[in-house]
Design an enzyme around this catalytic site. Structure first.
Site, PDB file in Angstrom:
ATOM      1  N   CYS A 106       0.816  -1.218   0.000  1.00 20.30           N
ATOM      2  CA  CYS A 106       0.000   0.000   0.000  1.00 20.30           C
ATOM      3  C   CYS A 106       0.848   1.267   0.000  1.00 20.30           C
ATOM      4  O   CYS A 106       0.857   2.033   0.966  1.00 20.30           O
ATOM      5  CB  CYS A 106      -0.947   0.020   1.186  1.00 20.30           C
ATOM      6  SG  CYS A 106      -2.022  -1.400   1.224  1.00 20.30           S
ATOM      7  N   CYS A 107       1.574   1.507  -1.058  1.00 19.20           N
ATOM      8  CA  CYS A 107       2.397   2.703  -1.173  1.00 19.20           C
ATOM      9  C   CYS A 107       1.518   3.947  -1.054  1.00 19.20           C
ATOM     10  O   CYS A 107       0.443   4.015  -1.614  1.00 19.20           O
ATOM     11  CB  CYS A 107       3.132   2.722  -2.506  1.00 19.20           C
ATOM     12  SG  CYS A 107       4.317   1.380  -2.662  1.00 19.20           S
ATOM     13  N   GLY A 108       2.024   4.942  -0.337  1.00 18.03           N
ATOM     14  CA  GLY A 108       1.273   6.162  -0.157  1.00 18.03           C
ATOM     15  C   GLY A 108       0.451   6.159   1.115  1.00 18.03           C
ATOM     16  O   GLY A 108      -0.029   7.185   1.545  1.00 18.03           O
TER      17      GLY A 108
END
Length: 262
Positions: A106-108
């Site tokens: 879950c980048c960000g």
């Protein structure tokens, strides 16, 4: 309908090397089932007071509503433990993610989330609220003084939300999440801004409690107990100041100490 927060039961107590019959106060456990758009959504087991606040806060923290006006019709039958709600929108996609485990990085968003819905509804704090050591100790003591039902039963969680000054709201529940949802619901129903508020909690700061605090939108959480390692990681990611182990004139700051003014 008025429900009792606790009831009195006869129990057997072992003391002085003998059994004695005594009266004891027992916390009430009440099931509350929520129907949304004619579909059963969830059953919350709770302390039966401030149930409207609980429902509103729960739906907001789960991302079902953003504001009270998202609800077209609200009918609570607290004698039966049923609440029927009609929303102005469908909830199919949110319902599908309600308990879906998150596996990706879950980048960000924080890599520490483990449910999709938590990732979608948690907020990074943008508050510029600060707090002094004297306020930390005073607010923790205030929470303890207000916790009358806990003092009687020993079986309830306590939470409060405050601005450090005149505004202070306290709620109690058998469920720690429920106590916080009641506070959130109160603020939504009364249109009270949350960004500049402080959350005071009686129990351990687990990852679930930290996530709940971020959903509510506070930037500072205080507790007399300790956090978990995952809660500290989440607090770092979500820009939340977590303060725990508040004892007399000492406490620990686990994340973002910039908000503590010494």
């Amino acid at each position: 309908m008025t429900h009792e927060v606790y009831v009195t039961n006869k129990i057997m107590r072992f003391e002085n090397n003998a059994l004695h019959e005594v009266s004891d106060h027992i916390a009430t456990e009440f099931p509350l089932t929520i129907y949304i758009n004619n579909e059963e959504f969830a059953t919350i087991v709770c302390t039966p007071e401030y149930m409207e606040e609980l429902i509103i806060g729960f739906l907001a923290s789960e991302g079902i509503i953003r504001k009270f006006s998202d609800i077209e019709n609200f009918h609570l039958d607290d004698s039966k433990g049923l609440c029927h709600i009609t929303l102005s929108h469908a909830i199919h996609s949110i319902h599908a993610n309600h308990s879906k485990r998150l596996i990706s990085s879950c980048c960000g968003k924080s890599r520490q989330f483990y449910f999709v819905n938590d990732m979608q509804t948690s907020k990074v704090s943008t508050t510029d609220k600060t707090i002094t050591p004297e306020e930390v100790i005073r607010m923790k003591q205030h929470l303890q003084n207000e916790s009358k039902a806990f003092q009687v039963t020993g079986g309830l969680h306590n939470a409060a939300i405050s601005d450090g000054g005149n505004f202070y709201i306290h709620r109690t529940d058998i469920g720690r999440h429920n106590a916080m949802d009641k506070l959130y619901g109160y603020c939504i129903l009364n249109r009270i801004p949350i960004k500049d508020k402080i959350l005071i909690f009686s129990g351990r700061i687990s990852s679930e409690i930290l996530i709940k605090a971020s959903k509510i939108g506070v930037g500072i959480i205080l507790s007399k107990s300790a956090p978990t390692d995952l809660a500290i990681k989440l607090a770092d990611d979500l820009n939340i100041t977590a303060i725990g182990f508040i004892r007399d004139d000492s406490f620990n700051v686990y994340s973002h100490p910039k908000r503590l003014i010494t």
